[in-house]
Design a protein around this motif. Structure first.
Motif, PDB file in Angstrom:
ATOM      1  N   GLN A  55       0.815  -1.212   0.000  1.00  0.00           N
ATOM      2  CA  GLN A  55       0.000   0.000   0.000  1.00  0.00           C
ATOM      3  C   GLN A  55       0.849   1.263   0.000  1.00  0.00           C
ATOM      4  OE1 GLN A  55      -0.435  -2.513   2.107  1.00  0.00           O
ATOM      5  NE2 GLN A  55      -2.609  -3.023   2.321  1.00  0.00           N
ATOM      6  N   ARG A  56       2.020   1.183   0.617  1.00  0.00           N
ATOM      7  CA  ARG A  56       2.859   2.388   0.690  1.00  0.00           C
ATOM      8  C   ARG A  56       3.303   2.861  -0.685  1.00  0.00           C
ATOM      9  NH1 ARG A  56       8.366  -0.590   2.800  1.00  0.00           N
ATOM     10  NH2 ARG A  56       7.475  -2.656   2.566  1.00  0.00           N
ATOM     11  N   PHE A  57       3.181   1.997  -1.680  1.00  0.00           N
ATOM     12  CA  PHE A  57       3.552   2.409  -3.035  1.00  0.00           C
ATOM     13  C   PHE A  57       2.427   3.185  -3.703  1.00  0.00           C
ATOM     14  CE2 PHE A  57       7.187   0.336  -2.297  1.00  0.00           C
ATOM     15  CZ  PHE A  57       7.577  -0.781  -3.036  1.00  0.00           C
ATOM     16  N   VAL A  58       1.208   3.003  -3.205  1.00  0.00           N
ATOM     17  CA  VAL A  58       0.054   3.514  -3.940  1.00  0.00           C
ATOM     18  C   VAL A  58       0.095   5.028  -4.122  1.00  0.00           C
ATOM     19  CG1 VAL A  58      -2.447   3.753  -3.921  1.00  0.00           C
ATOM     20  CG2 VAL A  58      -1.429   1.569  -3.356  1.00  0.00           C
ATOM     21  N   THR A  59       0.369   5.767  -3.041  1.00  0.00           N
ATOM     22  CA  THR A  59       0.377   7.231  -3.162  1.00  0.00           C
ATOM     23  C   THR A  59       1.456   7.737  -4.129  1.00  0.00           C
ATOM     24  OG1 THR A  59      -0.429   7.347  -0.896  1.00  0.00           O
ATOM     25  CG2 THR A  59       0.347   9.396  -1.880  1.00  0.00           C
ATOM     26  N   PRO A  60       2.723   7.330  -3.959  1.00  0.00           N
ATOM     27  CA  PRO A  60       3.721   7.803  -4.925  1.00  0.00           C
ATOM     28  C   PRO A  60       3.424   7.368  -6.358  1.00  0.00           C
ATOM     29  CG  PRO A  60       4.694   6.231  -3.374  1.00  0.00           C
ATOM     30  CD  PRO A  60       3.346   6.560  -2.875  1.00  0.00           C
ATOM     31  N   LEU A  61       2.792   6.200  -6.500  1.00  0.00           N
ATOM     32  CA  LEU A  61       2.459   5.749  -7.849  1.00  0.00           C
ATOM     33  C   LEU A  61       1.368   6.617  -8.451  1.00  0.00           C
ATOM     34  CD1 LEU A  61       2.600   1.862  -7.597  1.00  0.00           C
ATOM     35  CD2 LEU A  61       4.166   3.380  -8.776  1.00  0.00           C
ATOM     36  N   LYS A  62       0.406   7.004  -7.632  1.00  0.00           N
ATOM     37  CA  LYS A  62      -0.672   7.864  -8.139  1.00  0.00           C
ATOM     38  C   LYS A  62      -0.102   9.198  -8.590  1.00  0.00           C
ATOM     39  CE  LYS A  62      -4.823   6.137  -5.851  1.00  0.00           C
ATOM     40  NZ  LYS A  62      -5.769   6.302  -4.737  1.00  0.00           N
ATOM     41  N   GLU A  63       0.837   9.727  -7.817  1.00  0.00           N
ATOM     42  CA  GLU A  63       1.458  11.004  -8.187  1.00  0.00           C
ATOM     43  C   GLU A  63       2.228  10.854  -9.490  1.00  0.00           C
ATOM     44  OE1 GLU A  63       2.144  12.530  -3.600  1.00  0.00           O
ATOM     45  OE2 GLU A  63       3.867  12.051  -4.862  1.00  0.00           O
ATOM     46  N   ALA A  64       2.956   9.758  -9.592  1.00  0.00           N
ATOM     47  CA  ALA A  64       3.739   9.524 -10.803  1.00  0.00           C
ATOM     48  C   ALA A  64       2.818   9.398 -12.004  1.00  0.00           C
ATOM     49  CB  ALA A  64       4.585   8.264 -10.648  1.00  0.00           C
ATOM     50  N   LEU A  65       1.680   8.753 -11.797  1.00  0.00           N
ATOM     51  CA  LEU A  65       0.728   8.560 -12.885  1.00  0.00           C
ATOM     52  C   LEU A  65       0.193   9.894 -13.373  1.00  0.00           C
ATOM     53  CD1 LEU A  65      -0.975   6.656 -14.638  1.00  0.00           C
ATOM     54  CD2 LEU A  65      -2.665   6.591 -12.808  1.00  0.00           C
ATOM     55  N   GLU A  66      -0.100  10.794 -12.409  1.00  0.00           N
ATOM     56  CA  GLU A  66      -0.626  12.101 -12.812  1.00  0.00           C
ATOM     57  C   GLU A  66       0.410  12.880 -13.602  1.00  0.00           C
ATOM     58  OE1 GLU A  66      -2.435  14.365  -9.649  1.00  0.00           O
ATOM     59  OE2 GLU A  66      -3.513  12.561  -9.000  1.00  0.00           O
ATOM     60  N   ALA A  67       1.663  12.801 -13.135  1.00  0.00           N
ATOM     61  CA  ALA A  67       2.735  13.500 -13.849  1.00  0.00           C
ATOM     62  C   ALA A  67       2.888  12.917 -15.254  1.00  0.00           C
ATOM     63  CB  ALA A  67       4.046  13.366 -13.082  1.00  0.00           C
ATOM     64  N   TYR A  68       2.790  11.607 -15.354  1.00  0.00           N
ATOM     65  CA  TYR A  68       2.901  10.938 -16.644  1.00  0.00           C
ATOM     66  C   TYR A  68       1.775  11.364 -17.575  1.00  0.00           C
ATOM     67  CZ  TYR A  68       3.014   7.010 -19.942  1.00  0.00           C
ATOM     68  OH  TYR A  68       3.053   6.228 -21.070  1.00  0.00           O
ATOM     69  N   ARG A  69       0.546  11.431 -17.021  1.00  0.00           N
ATOM     70  CA  ARG A  69      -0.599  11.819 -17.846  1.00  0.00           C
ATOM     71  C   ARG A  69      -0.443  13.246 -18.339  1.00  0.00           C
ATOM     72  NH1 ARG A  69      -5.434   8.972 -14.289  1.00  0.00           N
ATOM     73  NH2 ARG A  69      -5.316   6.969 -15.351  1.00  0.00           N
ATOM     74  N   ARG A  70       0.087  14.117 -17.460  1.00  0.00           N
ATOM     75  CA  ARG A  70       0.292  15.512 -17.877  1.00  0.00           C
ATOM     76  C   ARG A  70       1.301  15.562 -19.008  1.00  0.00           C
ATOM     77  NH1 ARG A  70       0.041  17.006 -12.268  1.00  0.00           N
ATOM     78  NH2 ARG A  70       2.287  16.758 -12.153  1.00  0.00           N
ATOM     79  N   GLU A  71       2.358  14.757 -18.869  1.00  0.00           N
ATOM     80  CA  GLU A  71       3.394  14.779 -19.901  1.00  0.00           C
ATOM     81  C   GLU A  71       2.843  14.268 -21.215  1.00  0.00           C
ATOM     82  OE1 GLU A  71       7.969  13.420 -19.791  1.00  0.00           O
ATOM     83  OE2 GLU A  71       6.519  11.955 -20.545  1.00  0.00           O
TER      84      GLU A  71
END
Lengths: 124, 147
Positions: B79-95
């Motif tokens: 679960q501790r990966f979920v938050t950083p992964l969500k942030e990374a996903l948003e950054a990826y989507r923006r890119e």
């Protein structure tokens, strides 16, 4: 005129000017915004792993990206956990046994013990 | 299809870099330990893929998506990966969005160029008339200066 002659018989001095740049043998850095390291692991390799699963039909690009990022987080996590074991032994080099200890100690890593057994052909 | 095991391993250089950055300075890692971590990472991806695929199949989908992977992380007790992964996903989507808009903009500019070339022709005709007017004014000024 004498100075020019003294500086060398016409051969260009590469050390001085900007022409003496070393050719970078490293692959070009990914063009991501500063501070936002999206992914260091090559998505193509991650995709190859995903495709290795016979049950998987297709995987979206976002899924591949998140898997790559998750794998990076996993590497960081397991390295840090293994380091705790090495620290206790007052060593500065992580050894294989530190990793084995971490895998045994941490519940989340239990899958490594099971999977390493079921997929020997992939991981010898 | 014969796939070599090496192809399913992640590049050593990248793994080493990630490990070194996670650990304090001055800490080294033996070759065996690094290779074991690399293989563990491959197993992690395979296990996560399998879990994610279960979620996709539950949703009667054939394509793995980001949500499936995030659900898999929770299932695997990461679960501790979920938050950083969500942030990374948003950054990826923006890119990705930025890239898409950039390429669409390029296409628009290209279309605009062909349009504006036609417009320029008519604009040139107008400019010619203006230039004639300007010349007349200049002549007038010269006359005044002479006086």
């Amino acid at each position: 005129m004498a100075a020019a002659a003294a500086s060398g018989s016409g051969t260009p001095r590469e050390e001085d000017g900007p022409a003496g740049e070393a050719v970078a043998s490293q692959p070009p850095a990914p063009t991501t915004a500063p501070g936002a390291r999206l992914s260091r692991l090559p998505l193509a390799r991650v995709k190859a792993l995903v495709k290795a699963d016979p049950d998987v039909t297709l995987a979206g690009q976002e899924a591949i990206f998140i898997l790559a990022r998750a794998a990076e987080l996993f590497v960081e996590t397991i390295a840090k956990d293994a380091y705790c074991c090495a620290q206790q032994g007052k060593r500065k080099t992580l050894q294989r046994r530190d990793l084995d200890n971490a895998i045994e100690a941490v519940d989340e890593f239990a899958f490594l013990e099971d999977w390493a057994l079921t997929l020997p052909s992939l991981l010898h | 299809m014969a796939e070599r095991p090496e192809d399913l391993n992640l590049p050593n250089a990248v793994i080493t870099r990630i490990i070194k950055e996670a650990l304090p300075d001055g800490v080294n890692i033996s070759k065996e330990a690094r290779s074991a971590i690399s293989r563990a990472a491959s197993v992690f991806v395979l296990y996560a893929t399998s879990c994610a695929n279960n979620f996709a199949m539950k949703g009667k989908r054939k394509t793995l998506n980001a949500t499936d992977v995030l659900s898999a992380m929770e299932e695997m007790e990461f679960q501790r990966f979920v938050t950083p992964l969500k942030e990374a996903l948003e950054a990826y989507r923006r890119e990705q969005k930025g890239k898409k808009e950039a390429s669409e903009q390029k296409k628009k500019d290209k279309d605009k160029k062909t349009d504006s070339e036609e417009q320029d022709k008519s604009r040139d005709e107008d400019n010619d008339e203006d230039e004639e007017r300007l010349e007349e004014e200049e002549q007038n000024e010269e006359e005044e200066v002479d006086n």
